[in-house]
Design a protein around this motif. Structure first.
Motif, mmCIF file in Angstrom:
data_model
loop_
_atom_site.group_PDB
_atom_site.id
_atom_site.type_symbol
_atom_site.label_atom_id
_atom_site.label_comp_id
_atom_site.label_asym_id
_atom_site.label_seq_id
_atom_site.Cartn_x
_atom_site.Cartn_y
_atom_site.Cartn_z
ATOM 1 N N GLY A 150 -5.762 19.513 -18.227
ATOM 2 C CA GLY A 150 -6.505 18.308 -18.579
ATOM 3 C C GLY A 150 -7.685 18.108 -17.640
ATOM 4 N N ALA A 151 -8.856 17.840 -18.189
ATOM 5 C CA ALA A 151 -10.067 17.604 -17.410
ATOM 6 C C ALA A 151 -10.635 16.236 -17.761
ATOM 7 N N ILE A 152 -11.221 15.582 -16.771
ATOM 8 C CA ILE A 152 -11.725 14.223 -16.950
ATOM 9 C C ILE A 152 -13.156 14.135 -16.442
ATOM 10 N N ALA A 153 -14.005 13.482 -17.185
ATOM 11 C CA ALA A 153 -15.337 13.097 -16.724
ATOM 12 C C ALA A 153 -15.417 11.586 -16.832
ATOM 13 N N TYR A 169 -11.656 12.585 -21.684
ATOM 14 C CA TYR A 169 -10.518 13.420 -21.296
ATOM 15 C C TYR A 169 -10.370 14.545 -22.314
ATOM 16 N N VAL A 170 -10.171 15.767 -21.833
ATOM 17 C CA VAL A 170 -9.987 16.911 -22.719
ATOM 18 C C VAL A 170 -8.850 17.777 -22.175
ATOM 19 N N ARG A 171 -7.938 18.134 -23.063
ATOM 20 C CA ARG A 171 -6.862 19.043 -22.674
ATOM 21 C C ARG A 171 -6.640 20.079 -23.762
ATOM 22 N N MET A 181 -8.651 15.399 -27.272
ATOM 23 C CA MET A 181 -9.792 14.763 -26.620
ATOM 24 C C MET A 181 -9.651 13.252 -26.733
ATOM 25 N N ALA A 182 -10.052 12.551 -25.677
ATOM 26 C CA ALA A 182 -9.942 11.090 -25.677
ATOM 27 C C ALA A 182 -11.172 10.468 -25.052
ATOM 28 N N LEU A 183 -11.662 9.425 -25.679
ATOM 29 C CA LEU A 183 -12.684 8.561 -25.092
ATOM 30 C C LEU A 183 -11.971 7.280 -24.705
ATOM 31 N N VAL A 184 -11.969 6.952 -23.413
ATOM 32 C CA VAL A 184 -11.166 5.852 -22.892
ATOM 33 C C VAL A 184 -12.064 4.834 -22.209
ATOM 34 N N LEU A 185 -11.972 3.581 -22.629
ATOM 35 C CA LEU A 185 -12.701 2.485 -21.991
ATOM 36 C C LEU A 185 -11.701 1.649 -21.213
ATOM 37 N N GLY A 186 -11.825 1.675 -19.878
ATOM 38 C CA GLY A 186 -10.857 1.020 -19.018
ATOM 39 C C GLY A 186 -9.934 2.041 -18.376
ATOM 40 N N ASP A 187 -9.044 1.560 -17.509
ATOM 41 C CA ASP A 187 -8.127 2.454 -16.795
ATOM 42 C C ASP A 187 -6.881 2.714 -17.627
#
Length: 203
Positions: A150-153, A169-171, A181-187
């Motif tokens: 998993g990689a995060i930018a 996030y991409v794994r 793949m995920a687009l995440v707004l917030g923690d």
């Protein structure tokens, strides 16, 4: 990294016309809740962007002590997740599955789901589209090993209420047949997963 692995991610990148000028990093970002930055971003408001695409919404459940509502695309390969009360969303994210052999039209549709979440929160802020290009491009350059784990930018989006974390996030899935793949707004980078055999998303 195999060329076919890179190709699937670059399909998403090629759909965008923005220039790669925004910054991104892997640093942990302390984020305010989504609703603190955008009080109008209620569950109903964000959901309204996905209803025309025939997303099926679930009944409210509990996750980490908070209400959670999810919605799935007709083919089961995209999942919207809204964490928090109706008018107090803590975090929102859209997860997609992109097969390595994805065709352009399918990848384009999956990217649309990312775009919907960005538009529902940031409106016509072009810098967020630019950030998405930069983040995806950055992850596409990672090693195969890092994508398996998993990689995060991430980037902090500055608001009057404080910094809102925006994460890509991409794994690579366990069989190396596609990308989660995920687009995440917030923690909320926990429990991102997908079973492509049964079209089941986490959490």
């Amino acid at each position: 990294m195999r060329q076919t692995n890179k190709l699937a991610i670059f399909i998403i990148v090629s759909l965008l016309s923005a220039t790669l000028i925004s910054s991104c990093s892997d640093a942990s970002i302390k984020s305010i809740p989504l609703s603190s930055a955008y009080p109008a971003a209620t569950r109903s408001y964000i959901s309204s962007y996905y209803l025309p695409y025939d997303f099926s919404f679930t009944e409210e459940e509990r996750y980490a002590g908070l209400p959670l509502v999810t919605a799935t695309s007709p083919d089961g390969m995209a999942n919207l997740q809204l964490l928090g009360e109706q008018d107090d969303i803590q975090s929102a994210r859209i997860l997609i599955y992109l097969p390595i052999d994805a065709e352009y039209d399918f990848a384009n549709q999956q990217y649309t789901y990312f775009d919907l979440l960005l538009n529902s929160i940031f409106g016509d802020d072009a810098s967020m589209g630019e950030w998405l290009v930069n983040a995806t491009n950055s992850i596409a350059e990672r090693s195969n090993t890092s994508l398996i784990g998993g990689a995060i930018a991430s980037t902090p989006y500055s608001t009057d209420a404080g910094d809102l974390a925006v994460n890509m996030y991409v794994r690579l899935d366990e069989d190396e047949n596609g990308f989660i793949m995920a687009l995440v707004l917030g923690d909320w980078l926990d429990d991102i997963g997908y079973d492509p055999t049964h079209s089941v998303w986490e959490p």
